[in-house]
Motif scaffolding. Sequence first.
Motif, PDB file in Angstrom:
ATOM      1  N   ILE A 187      18.897   5.691 -12.116  1.00 52.82           N
ATOM      2  CA  ILE A 187      17.560   6.030 -12.610  1.00 52.82           C
ATOM      3  C   ILE A 187      16.979   7.125 -11.722  1.00 52.82           C
ATOM      4  N   VAL A 188      16.449   8.162 -12.364  1.00 54.08           N
ATOM      5  CA  VAL A 188      15.747   9.243 -11.671  1.00 54.08           C
ATOM      6  C   VAL A 188      14.324   9.268 -12.217  1.00 54.08           C
ATOM      7  N   ALA A 189      13.335   9.086 -11.344  1.00 53.55           N
ATOM      8  CA  ALA A 189      11.947   9.002 -11.806  1.00 53.55           C
ATOM      9  C   ALA A 189      11.006   9.256 -10.640  1.00 53.55           C
ATOM     10  N   PRO A 190       9.749   9.588 -10.921  1.00 56.03           N
ATOM     11  CA  PRO A 190       8.755   9.705  -9.844  1.00 56.03           C
ATOM     12  C   PRO A 190       8.557   8.358  -9.154  1.00 56.03           C
ATOM     13  N   PRO A 191       8.180   8.367  -7.870  1.00 53.84           N
ATOM     14  CA  PRO A 191       7.994   7.111  -7.131  1.00 53.84           C
ATOM     15  C   PRO A 191       7.043   6.136  -7.798  1.00 53.84           C
ATOM     16  N   ARG A 192       5.935   6.624  -8.360  1.00 55.20           N
ATOM     17  CA  ARG A 192       4.950   5.722  -8.983  1.00 55.20           C
ATOM     18  C   ARG A 192       5.567   4.999 -10.186  1.00 55.20           C
ATOM     19  N   VAL A 193       6.500   5.689 -10.887  1.00 55.84           N
ATOM     20  CA  VAL A 193       7.153   5.079 -12.053  1.00 55.84           C
ATOM     21  C   VAL A 193       8.161   4.036 -11.595  1.00 55.84           C
ATOM     22  N   LEU A 216       6.950  10.895  -1.762  1.00 57.76           N
ATOM     23  CA  LEU A 216       7.358   9.496  -1.619  1.00 57.76           C
ATOM     24  C   LEU A 216       6.656   8.894  -0.406  1.00 57.76           C
ATOM     25  N   ASP A 217       5.786   7.922  -0.653  1.00 59.55           N
ATOM     26  CA  ASP A 217       5.077   7.251   0.438  1.00 59.55           C
ATOM     27  C   ASP A 217       5.848   6.016   0.893  1.00 59.55           C
ATOM     28  N   PRO A 218       5.730   5.648   2.177  1.00 58.42           N
ATOM     29  CA  PRO A 218       6.527   4.548   2.725  1.00 58.42           C
ATOM     30  C   PRO A 218       6.339   3.220   2.005  1.00 58.42           C
ATOM     31  N   PHE A 219       5.103   2.871   1.629  1.00 56.51           N
ATOM     32  CA  PHE A 219       4.892   1.574   0.997  1.00 56.51           C
ATOM     33  C   PHE A 219       5.501   1.527  -0.401  1.00 56.51           C
ATOM     34  N   ASP A 220       5.532   2.673  -1.109  1.00 52.79           N
ATOM     35  CA  ASP A 220       6.225   2.719  -2.393  1.00 52.79           C
ATOM     36  C   ASP A 220       7.722   2.493  -2.196  1.00 52.79           C
ATOM     37  N   GLU A 225      12.666  -0.493  -2.991  1.00 51.84           N
ATOM     38  CA  GLU A 225      13.944  -0.924  -2.415  1.00 51.84           C
ATOM     39  C   GLU A 225      14.055  -2.449  -2.370  1.00 51.84           C
ATOM     40  N   THR A 226      12.948  -3.118  -2.093  1.00 54.14           N
ATOM     41  CA  THR A 226      12.973  -4.586  -2.039  1.00 54.14           C
ATOM     42  C   THR A 226      13.298  -5.172  -3.410  1.00 54.14           C
ATOM     43  N   HIS A 227      12.688  -4.620  -4.447  1.00 52.95           N
ATOM     44  CA  HIS A 227      12.921  -5.158  -5.794  1.00 52.95           C
ATOM     45  C   HIS A 227      14.346  -4.902  -6.275  1.00 52.95           C
ATOM     46  N   PHE A 228      14.800  -3.667  -6.156  1.00 52.84           N
ATOM     47  CA  PHE A 228      16.111  -3.322  -6.704  1.00 52.84           C
ATOM     48  C   PHE A 228      17.260  -3.664  -5.757  1.00 52.84           C
ATOM     49  N   GLY A 229      16.953  -3.900  -4.487  1.00 49.17           N
ATOM     50  CA  GLY A 229      18.008  -4.205  -3.532  1.00 49.17           C
ATOM     51  C   GLY A 229      18.926  -3.035  -3.280  1.00 49.17           C
ATOM     52  N   LYS A 230      18.404  -1.824  -3.459  1.00 49.55           N
ATOM     53  CA  LYS A 230      19.186  -0.605  -3.271  1.00 49.55           C
ATOM     54  C   LYS A 230      18.412   0.363  -2.391  1.00 49.55           C
ATOM     55  N   ARG A 231      19.158   1.206  -1.655  1.00 47.61           N
ATOM     56  CA  ARG A 231      18.512   2.276  -0.910  1.00 47.61           C
ATOM     57  C   ARG A 231      17.989   3.318  -1.898  1.00 47.61           C
ATOM     58  N   ASP A 346      -4.593  -0.307   8.329  1.00 46.92           N
ATOM     59  CA  ASP A 346      -4.510  -1.701   7.881  1.00 46.92           C
ATOM     60  C   ASP A 346      -3.242  -1.863   7.059  1.00 46.92           C
ATOM     61  N   ARG A 347      -2.413  -2.827   7.425  1.00 49.82           N
ATOM     62  CA  ARG A 347      -1.106  -2.987   6.788  1.00 49.82           C
ATOM     63  C   ARG A 347      -1.209  -3.498   5.358  1.00 49.82           C
ATOM     64  N   SER A 348      -2.365  -3.977   4.947  1.00 51.00           N
ATOM     65  CA  SER A 348      -2.516  -4.475   3.580  1.00 51.00           C
ATOM     66  C   SER A 348      -2.808  -3.362   2.575  1.00 51.00           C
ATOM     67  N   ILE A 349      -2.978  -2.119   3.026  1.00 48.20           N
ATOM     68  CA  ILE A 349      -3.248  -0.996   2.125  1.00 48.20           C
ATOM     69  C   ILE A 349      -1.953  -0.613   1.411  1.00 48.20           C
ATOM     70  N   THR A 350      -1.954  -0.684   0.079  1.00 43.94           N
ATOM     71  CA  THR A 350      -0.777  -0.332  -0.715  1.00 43.94           C
ATOM     72  C   THR A 350      -1.066   0.777  -1.721  1.00 43.94           C
ATOM     73  N   ASP A 351      -2.273   1.281  -1.729  1.00 42.86           N
ATOM     74  CA  ASP A 351      -2.596   2.437  -2.563  1.00 42.86           C
ATOM     75  C   ASP A 351      -3.904   3.038  -2.069  1.00 42.86           C
ATOM     76  N   PHE A 352      -4.077   4.311  -2.296  1.00 44.70           N
ATOM     77  CA  PHE A 352      -5.286   5.008  -1.847  1.00 44.70           C
ATOM     78  C   PHE A 352      -5.309   6.391  -2.459  1.00 44.70           C
ATOM     79  N   ARG A 353      -6.468   7.053  -2.370  1.00 45.83           N
ATOM     80  CA  ARG A 353      -6.600   8.468  -2.697  1.00 45.83           C
ATOM     81  C   ARG A 353      -7.503   9.094  -1.629  1.00 45.83           C
TER      82      ARG A 353
END
Length: 423
Positions: A187-193, A216-220, A225-231, A346-353
Amino acid sequence: MSSRLRIASAFAQTLWTSRTGRSRVAFKRWQSSALQRWLDHSLPAVDFYEGAARRLEMLPIIDKSVVMADFAAFNRGRISAEDGWRAFQTTGQIGEVSLGASTGTSGNRALYAVDACDKDRWLGTILSKAVPRFLLDPERVAVILPQNSALYDGANRSRLLRLMFFDLNRGIEAWLDDLERFAPTTIVAPPRVLRHLAEHAERLQPRRIFAGGETLDPFDRTIIETHFGKRLGQIYMATEGLFAVSCSHGALHLAEDANFFEFEAVEGGLVSPRVTCFRRRFQIMARYRMNDLLRLSDRPCACGSPLQVVDEIVGRLDDAFVFDRADGMRLLVTPDVMRNAVLEADRSITDFRILREGAEQIALVLEPKLAAHGAKAARDALADVFSRRGLSPTLILRQQAMEFEPHRKLRRVENRLPPEDAR
Protein backbone atom coordinates in the motif's frame (compact mmCIF):
# COMPACT_ATOMS: atom_id res chain seq x y z
CA MET A 1 13.10 -1.19 -27.90
CA SER A 2 9.73 -2.52 -26.67
CA SER A 3 7.99 -1.12 -23.61
CA ARG A 4 8.58 -4.26 -21.53
CA LEU A 5 12.25 -4.27 -22.46
CA ARG A 6 12.62 -0.61 -21.43
CA ILE A 7 10.97 -1.35 -18.06
CA ALA A 8 13.21 -4.38 -17.55
CA SER A 9 16.30 -2.38 -18.55
CA ALA A 10 15.49 0.43 -16.08
CA PHE A 11 14.75 -2.14 -13.37
CA ALA A 12 18.10 -3.87 -13.87
CA GLN A 13 20.11 -0.67 -14.25
CA THR A 14 18.68 0.77 -11.04
CA LEU A 15 19.53 -2.38 -9.09
CA TRP A 16 23.05 -2.40 -10.54
CA THR A 17 23.94 1.27 -10.02
CA SER A 18 22.77 1.36 -6.38
CA ARG A 19 23.75 -2.19 -5.49
CA THR A 20 24.74 -3.15 -1.97
CA GLY A 21 28.47 -3.00 -1.34
CA ARG A 22 29.28 -0.48 -4.04
CA SER A 23 31.46 2.29 -2.68
CA ARG A 24 30.26 5.87 -2.58
CA VAL A 25 33.33 6.93 -4.58
CA ALA A 26 32.62 4.42 -7.36
CA PHE A 27 28.95 5.42 -7.46
CA LYS A 28 29.75 9.14 -7.69
CA ARG A 29 32.14 8.42 -10.54
CA TRP A 30 29.36 6.59 -12.43
CA GLN A 31 26.86 9.36 -11.63
CA SER A 32 29.21 12.06 -12.91
CA SER A 33 29.61 10.25 -16.25
CA ALA A 34 25.86 9.66 -16.62
CA LEU A 35 25.12 13.31 -15.80
CA GLN A 36 27.64 14.57 -18.34
CA ARG A 37 26.20 12.35 -21.10
CA TRP A 38 22.78 13.80 -20.34
CA LEU A 39 24.13 17.36 -20.41
CA ASP A 40 25.80 16.69 -23.77
CA HIS A 41 22.95 14.90 -25.53
CA SER A 42 19.56 15.51 -23.83
CA LEU A 43 19.86 19.04 -22.46
CA PRO A 44 20.21 20.77 -25.87
CA ALA A 45 17.11 19.00 -27.23
CA VAL A 46 14.76 21.66 -25.77
CA ASP A 47 14.59 25.36 -26.56
CA PHE A 48 15.30 26.67 -23.05
CA TYR A 49 18.79 25.14 -23.03
CA GLU A 50 19.66 25.77 -26.67
CA GLY A 51 23.22 27.09 -26.74
CA ALA A 52 23.60 26.63 -22.98
CA ALA A 53 26.88 25.52 -21.44
CA ARG A 54 27.34 21.79 -20.94
CA ARG A 55 28.52 22.32 -17.37
CA LEU A 56 25.89 22.02 -14.68
CA GLU A 57 27.24 24.80 -12.47
CA MET A 58 26.90 27.27 -15.36
CA LEU A 59 23.19 26.60 -15.93
CA PRO A 60 20.53 28.90 -14.41
CA ILE A 61 18.65 27.84 -11.30
CA ILE A 62 14.97 27.43 -12.19
CA ASP A 63 11.71 26.80 -10.34
CA LYS A 64 8.06 26.10 -11.04
CA SER A 65 7.28 29.68 -12.09
CA VAL A 66 10.08 29.66 -14.69
CA VAL A 67 8.96 26.35 -16.19
CA MET A 68 5.28 27.27 -16.32
CA ALA A 69 6.03 30.68 -17.85
CA ASP A 70 7.28 28.92 -21.00
CA PHE A 71 6.36 25.26 -20.71
CA ALA A 72 7.00 24.61 -24.42
CA ALA A 73 10.66 25.56 -24.01
CA PHE A 74 11.26 22.68 -21.59
CA ASN A 75 9.83 19.75 -23.57
CA ARG A 76 10.87 18.11 -26.82
CA GLY A 77 7.36 18.25 -28.27
CA ARG A 78 7.17 22.04 -27.76
CA ILE A 79 3.81 21.50 -26.07
CA SER A 80 2.55 24.80 -24.69
CA ALA A 81 1.02 25.18 -21.25
CA GLU A 82 -2.33 26.01 -22.85
CA ASP A 83 -2.34 22.84 -24.94
CA GLY A 84 -1.05 20.85 -22.01
CA TRP A 85 -3.81 21.97 -19.64
CA ARG A 86 -6.42 21.34 -22.34
CA ALA A 87 -5.14 17.80 -22.80
CA PHE A 88 -4.88 17.20 -19.06
CA GLN A 89 -8.52 18.14 -18.56
CA THR A 90 -9.73 15.87 -21.38
CA THR A 91 -7.86 12.78 -22.59
CA GLY A 92 -4.58 13.39 -20.76
CA GLN A 93 -2.74 12.72 -24.00
CA ILE A 94 -1.20 14.60 -26.92
CA GLY A 95 -0.22 11.85 -29.32
CA GLU A 96 1.98 9.46 -27.32
CA VAL A 97 2.77 12.09 -24.68
CA SER A 98 0.95 11.95 -21.34
CA LEU A 99 0.16 15.14 -19.44
CA GLY A 100 -0.23 15.29 -15.67
CA ALA A 101 -0.30 17.95 -12.97
CA SER A 102 0.68 18.49 -9.37
CA THR A 103 -1.94 18.72 -6.64
CA GLY A 104 -1.03 22.36 -6.01
CA THR A 105 -0.07 22.06 -2.35
CA SER A 106 2.07 25.19 -2.43
CA GLY A 107 -0.01 27.33 -4.74
CA ASN A 108 -0.55 27.11 -8.48
CA ARG A 109 -0.46 23.67 -10.05
CA ALA A 110 2.37 22.62 -12.34
CA LEU A 111 2.19 20.51 -15.50
CA TYR A 112 4.46 17.64 -16.41
CA ALA A 113 4.83 15.81 -19.72
CA VAL A 114 6.20 12.29 -20.20
CA ASP A 115 6.54 10.18 -23.31
CA ALA A 116 6.36 6.38 -23.38
CA CYS A 117 10.10 5.97 -22.87
CA ASP A 118 10.20 8.15 -19.77
CA LYS A 119 7.12 6.38 -18.33
CA ASP A 120 8.75 2.98 -18.80
CA ARG A 121 12.02 4.14 -17.23
CA TRP A 122 10.15 5.60 -14.26
CA LEU A 123 8.17 2.39 -13.74
CA GLY A 124 11.25 0.17 -13.91
CA THR A 125 13.03 2.45 -11.44
CA ILE A 126 10.29 2.53 -8.80
CA LEU A 127 9.67 -1.21 -9.06
CA SER A 128 13.34 -1.91 -8.38
CA LYS A 129 13.30 0.34 -5.31
CA ALA A 130 9.88 -0.41 -3.78
CA VAL A 131 9.04 -4.01 -4.77
CA PRO A 132 12.27 -5.55 -6.12
CA ARG A 133 11.09 -9.12 -5.48
CA PHE A 134 7.84 -8.91 -7.48
CA LEU A 135 9.29 -11.35 -10.04
CA LEU A 136 9.48 -13.97 -7.26
CA ASP A 137 6.52 -12.88 -5.12
CA PRO A 138 3.67 -11.46 -7.26
CA GLU A 139 2.47 -8.09 -5.99
CA ARG A 140 -0.89 -6.34 -5.74
CA VAL A 141 -0.11 -2.67 -5.23
CA ALA A 142 -2.73 -0.20 -3.99
CA VAL A 143 -1.89 3.45 -4.70
CA ILE A 144 -4.09 5.79 -2.66
CA LEU A 145 -3.67 9.41 -3.71
CA PRO A 146 -5.82 12.46 -4.53
CA GLN A 147 -4.89 12.21 -8.20
CA ASN A 148 -4.09 9.41 -10.64
CA SER A 149 -1.02 9.58 -12.85
CA ALA A 150 -0.19 8.36 -16.33
CA LEU A 151 3.04 7.04 -14.82
CA TYR A 152 1.12 4.11 -13.35
CA ASP A 153 -0.38 2.99 -16.68
CA GLY A 154 2.25 0.40 -17.55
CA ALA A 155 2.22 -1.40 -14.23
CA ASN A 156 -0.47 -3.94 -15.15
CA ARG A 157 1.29 -5.42 -18.17
CA SER A 158 2.70 -8.33 -16.21
CA ARG A 159 0.72 -11.11 -14.54
CA LEU A 160 3.20 -10.80 -11.65
CA LEU A 161 2.12 -7.24 -10.83
CA ARG A 162 -1.29 -5.66 -10.43
CA LEU A 163 -1.71 -2.01 -9.55
CA MET A 164 -4.99 -0.42 -8.55
CA PHE A 165 -5.50 3.30 -7.98
CA PHE A 166 -7.90 4.54 -5.29
CA ASP A 167 -9.02 8.16 -5.57
CA LEU A 168 -8.96 10.09 -2.30
CA ASN A 169 -11.22 12.74 -3.77
CA ARG A 170 -14.07 10.20 -3.82
CA GLY A 171 -13.72 9.62 -0.08
CA ILE A 172 -12.43 6.47 1.59
CA GLU A 173 -15.92 5.09 2.21
CA ALA A 174 -16.52 4.99 -1.57
CA TRP A 175 -13.79 2.41 -2.20
CA LEU A 176 -12.81 0.83 1.13
CA ASP A 177 -14.68 -2.40 0.35
CA ASP A 178 -12.94 -2.59 -3.05
CA LEU A 179 -9.57 -2.03 -1.38
CA GLU A 180 -10.17 -4.85 1.09
CA ARG A 181 -11.30 -7.20 -1.70
CA PHE A 182 -8.18 -6.30 -3.69
CA ALA A 183 -6.15 -7.45 -0.66
CA PRO A 184 -3.04 -5.43 -1.54
CA THR A 185 0.38 -6.80 -0.72
CA THR A 186 1.77 -3.26 -0.89
CA ILE A 187 0.00 0.00 0.00
CA VAL A 188 1.25 3.47 -0.95
CA ALA A 189 -0.68 6.33 0.64
CA PRO A 190 -0.30 9.58 2.60
CA PRO A 191 0.41 9.08 6.33
CA ARG A 192 -3.02 10.42 7.39
CA VAL A 193 -4.70 7.82 5.13
CA LEU A 194 -2.55 4.96 6.43
CA ARG A 195 -3.39 6.07 9.97
CA HIS A 196 -7.10 6.17 9.11
CA LEU A 197 -6.88 2.65 7.65
CA ALA A 198 -5.01 1.47 10.74
CA GLU A 199 -7.82 2.80 12.93
CA HIS A 200 -10.79 1.76 10.79
CA ALA A 201 -9.90 -1.11 8.41
CA GLU A 202 -9.37 -4.49 10.02
CA ARG A 203 -8.99 -6.80 7.04
CA LEU A 204 -5.93 -5.33 5.35
CA GLN A 205 -2.72 -7.34 5.73
CA PRO A 206 -0.09 -5.86 3.40
CA ARG A 207 3.50 -7.10 3.28
CA ARG A 208 4.79 -3.56 2.70
CA ILE A 209 3.48 -0.07 3.43
CA PHE A 210 4.86 3.21 2.12
CA ALA A 211 3.94 6.74 3.17
CA GLY A 212 4.19 9.53 0.63
CA GLY A 213 2.82 12.91 -0.35
CA GLU A 214 2.90 14.44 3.16
CA THR A 215 5.24 14.96 6.08
CA LEU A 216 5.45 11.82 8.22
CA ASP A 217 5.09 12.63 11.92
CA PRO A 218 6.43 10.24 14.59
CA PHE A 219 3.08 9.54 16.27
CA ASP A 220 1.50 8.64 12.92
CA ARG A 221 4.38 6.24 12.25
CA THR A 222 3.89 4.56 15.63
CA ILE A 223 0.14 4.03 15.12
CA ILE A 224 0.60 2.69 11.57
CA GLU A 225 3.48 0.35 12.38
CA THR A 226 1.81 -0.96 15.53
CA HIS A 227 -1.41 -1.82 13.71
CA PHE A 228 0.09 -3.42 10.62
CA GLY A 229 3.08 -4.97 12.37
CA LYS A 230 5.32 -3.77 9.56
CA ARG A 231 8.08 -1.19 9.23
CA LEU A 232 6.71 1.89 7.46
CA GLY A 233 8.74 2.97 4.44
CA GLN A 234 8.56 6.27 2.59
CA ILE A 235 8.38 7.29 -1.06
CA TYR A 236 9.43 10.88 -1.72
CA MET A 237 7.97 11.87 -5.08
CA ALA A 238 6.76 15.08 -6.68
CA THR A 239 5.68 16.42 -10.04
CA GLU A 240 9.35 16.81 -10.86
CA GLY A 241 10.22 13.14 -10.33
CA LEU A 242 10.94 10.26 -7.97
CA PHE A 243 13.43 11.51 -5.38
CA ALA A 244 13.77 8.91 -2.62
CA VAL A 245 12.55 5.48 -1.49
CA SER A 246 13.14 3.62 1.78
CA CYS A 247 15.30 0.51 1.73
CA SER A 248 14.59 -2.78 3.53
CA HIS A 249 16.29 -1.35 6.65
CA GLY A 250 13.83 1.54 6.72
CA ALA A 251 16.32 4.27 5.71
CA LEU A 252 15.17 6.77 3.11
CA HIS A 253 17.70 6.90 0.24
CA LEU A 254 17.86 9.66 -2.35
CA ALA A 255 17.36 8.41 -5.91
CA GLU A 256 20.79 9.63 -6.95
CA ASP A 257 20.88 6.98 -9.67
CA ALA A 258 18.37 9.14 -11.59
CA ASN A 259 18.86 12.62 -10.10
CA PHE A 260 21.77 14.87 -9.23
CA PHE A 261 21.12 16.86 -6.05
CA GLU A 262 22.57 20.19 -5.01
CA PHE A 263 21.68 21.54 -1.58
CA GLU A 264 21.05 25.04 -0.29
CA ALA A 265 21.72 25.35 3.45
CA VAL A 266 18.84 26.44 5.68
CA GLU A 267 19.04 27.11 9.41
CA GLY A 268 19.20 24.28 11.91
CA GLY A 269 21.26 22.00 9.69
CA LEU A 270 18.45 21.62 7.15
CA VAL A 271 18.86 21.81 3.38
CA SER A 272 16.60 22.59 0.44
CA PRO A 273 17.36 20.60 -2.73
CA ARG A 274 17.95 21.62 -6.31
CA VAL A 275 17.33 18.68 -8.60
CA THR A 276 18.63 17.72 -12.04
CA CYS A 277 16.76 14.68 -13.41
CA PHE A 278 19.37 13.15 -15.72
CA ARG A 279 17.24 10.14 -16.69
CA ARG A 280 14.41 12.21 -18.16
CA ARG A 281 14.54 12.76 -21.89
CA PHE A 282 11.26 14.44 -22.90
CA GLN A 283 10.73 17.22 -20.36
CA ILE A 284 14.12 18.58 -19.39
CA MET A 285 14.78 20.33 -16.09
CA ALA A 286 18.17 21.10 -14.61
CA ARG A 287 18.92 22.75 -11.27
CA TYR A 288 15.22 22.87 -10.38
CA ARG A 289 14.73 24.44 -6.96
CA MET A 290 12.39 22.50 -4.71
CA ASN A 291 10.52 23.97 -1.74
CA ASP A 292 11.19 21.00 0.52
CA LEU A 293 13.27 20.96 3.69
CA LEU A 294 15.42 17.88 4.32
CA ARG A 295 17.68 16.71 7.09
CA LEU A 296 20.49 14.64 5.59
CA SER A 297 22.24 11.85 7.44
CA ASP A 298 26.00 11.89 7.91
CA ARG A 299 26.13 8.09 8.24
CA PRO A 300 25.99 5.33 5.63
CA CYS A 301 23.09 2.89 5.82
CA ALA A 302 23.51 -0.61 7.22
CA CYS A 303 21.97 -1.93 3.98
CA GLY A 304 25.24 -1.12 2.18
CA SER A 305 23.74 1.13 -0.52
CA PRO A 306 25.97 4.00 -1.67
CA LEU A 307 22.96 6.35 -1.96
CA GLN A 308 22.66 9.32 0.42
CA VAL A 309 20.33 8.77 3.39
CA VAL A 310 17.72 11.36 4.39
CA ASP A 311 17.02 11.35 8.12
CA GLU A 312 13.84 13.40 7.78
CA ILE A 313 11.66 15.23 5.29
CA VAL A 314 10.85 18.14 7.56
CA GLY A 315 8.23 19.90 5.45
CA ARG A 316 8.05 22.72 2.96
CA LEU A 317 10.04 25.94 2.99
CA ASP A 318 6.71 27.68 2.27
CA ASP A 319 5.54 26.62 5.72
CA ALA A 320 8.52 27.96 7.61
CA PHE A 321 7.59 31.11 9.54
CA VAL A 322 9.70 34.16 8.69
CA PHE A 323 9.78 37.12 11.10
CA ASP A 324 11.40 40.55 10.98
CA ARG A 325 12.70 41.22 14.47
CA ALA A 326 12.77 44.70 16.04
CA ASP A 327 16.58 44.82 15.74
CA GLY A 328 16.33 44.34 11.96
CA MET A 329 17.27 40.68 11.94
CA ARG A 330 15.17 38.34 9.77
CA LEU A 331 14.52 34.98 11.42
CA LEU A 332 13.30 31.69 9.98
CA VAL A 333 11.47 29.22 12.25
CA THR A 334 11.26 25.86 10.50
CA PRO A 335 8.32 23.42 10.83
CA ASP A 336 10.31 20.72 12.64
CA VAL A 337 11.23 23.04 15.53
CA MET A 338 7.58 23.97 16.14
CA ARG A 339 6.35 20.40 15.64
CA ASN A 340 8.87 18.93 18.06
CA ALA A 341 8.12 21.51 20.73
CA VAL A 342 4.43 20.62 20.73
CA LEU A 343 4.97 16.85 20.64
CA GLU A 344 7.53 16.89 23.44
CA ALA A 345 5.29 18.99 25.68
CA ASP A 346 2.85 16.16 26.41
CA ARG A 347 3.01 12.53 25.30
CA SER A 348 -0.78 12.30 24.97
CA ILE A 349 -0.81 14.70 21.97
CA THR A 350 -1.64 12.69 18.83
CA ASP A 351 -2.77 15.48 16.52
CA PHE A 352 -2.36 19.23 16.23
CA ARG A 353 -2.18 22.18 13.83
CA ILE A 354 0.13 25.20 13.99
CA LEU A 355 -1.29 27.88 11.70
CA ARG A 356 0.19 31.26 10.96
CA GLU A 357 -2.95 33.30 10.43
CA GLY A 358 -1.46 36.78 10.56
CA ALA A 359 1.92 38.48 10.49
CA GLU A 360 2.01 38.34 14.31
CA GLN A 361 -0.72 35.79 15.01
CA ILE A 362 -0.29 32.02 15.32
CA ALA A 363 -2.99 29.51 16.22
CA LEU A 364 -2.23 26.25 17.99
CA VAL A 365 -5.11 23.83 17.42
CA LEU A 366 -5.34 20.76 19.66
CA GLU A 367 -7.86 17.96 20.10
CA PRO A 368 -10.83 18.60 22.46
CA LYS A 369 -10.06 15.46 24.48
CA LEU A 370 -6.60 16.71 25.45
CA ALA A 371 -6.45 17.60 29.15
CA ALA A 372 -6.10 21.28 30.05
CA HIS A 373 -2.63 20.81 31.53
CA GLY A 374 -1.44 19.15 28.30
CA ALA A 375 -2.86 21.95 26.16
CA LYS A 376 -1.21 24.57 28.37
CA ALA A 377 2.12 22.72 28.25
CA ALA A 378 1.98 22.62 24.44
CA ARG A 379 1.12 26.31 24.20
CA ASP A 380 3.91 27.26 26.60
CA ALA A 381 6.43 25.11 24.70
CA LEU A 382 5.49 26.73 21.39
CA ALA A 383 5.66 30.21 22.94
CA ASP A 384 9.14 29.36 24.20
CA VAL A 385 10.26 28.50 20.64
CA PHE A 386 9.54 32.09 19.63
CA SER A 387 10.65 33.87 22.82
CA ARG A 388 14.09 32.22 22.67
CA ARG A 389 14.50 33.89 19.28
CA GLY A 390 13.44 37.30 20.56
CA LEU A 391 9.96 37.00 19.02
CA SER A 392 6.59 37.55 20.68
CA PRO A 393 3.74 36.77 18.25
CA THR A 394 0.21 36.47 19.58
CA LEU A 395 -0.39 32.78 20.26
CA ILE A 396 -4.01 31.62 20.23
CA LEU A 397 -4.94 28.21 21.67
CA ARG A 398 -7.97 26.43 20.23
CA GLN A 399 -9.24 22.97 21.10
CA GLN A 400 -11.50 21.62 18.40
CA ALA A 401 -12.11 18.52 16.31
CA MET A 402 -9.77 18.17 13.35
CA GLU A 403 -11.72 16.48 10.60
CA PHE A 404 -10.22 13.92 8.25
CA GLU A 405 -10.12 15.63 4.84
CA PRO A 406 -9.28 13.03 2.17
CA HIS A 407 -9.19 15.53 -0.71
CA ARG A 408 -6.65 17.87 0.94
CA LYS A 409 -3.01 17.25 1.84
CA LEU A 410 -2.40 17.37 5.56
CA ARG A 411 -0.07 20.16 6.68
CA ARG A 412 0.14 20.23 10.46
CA VAL A 413 2.38 23.30 10.29
CA GLU A 414 0.98 25.72 7.75
CA ASN A 415 1.75 29.27 6.74
CA ARG A 416 -1.56 30.82 5.73
CA LEU A 417 -0.22 34.27 4.98
CA PRO A 418 -0.40 35.43 1.35
CA PRO A 419 3.00 34.90 -0.39
CA GLU A 420 3.74 38.63 -0.43
CA ASP A 421 3.27 38.81 3.35
CA ALA A 422 4.94 35.52 4.33
CA ARG A 423 8.50 36.78 4.03
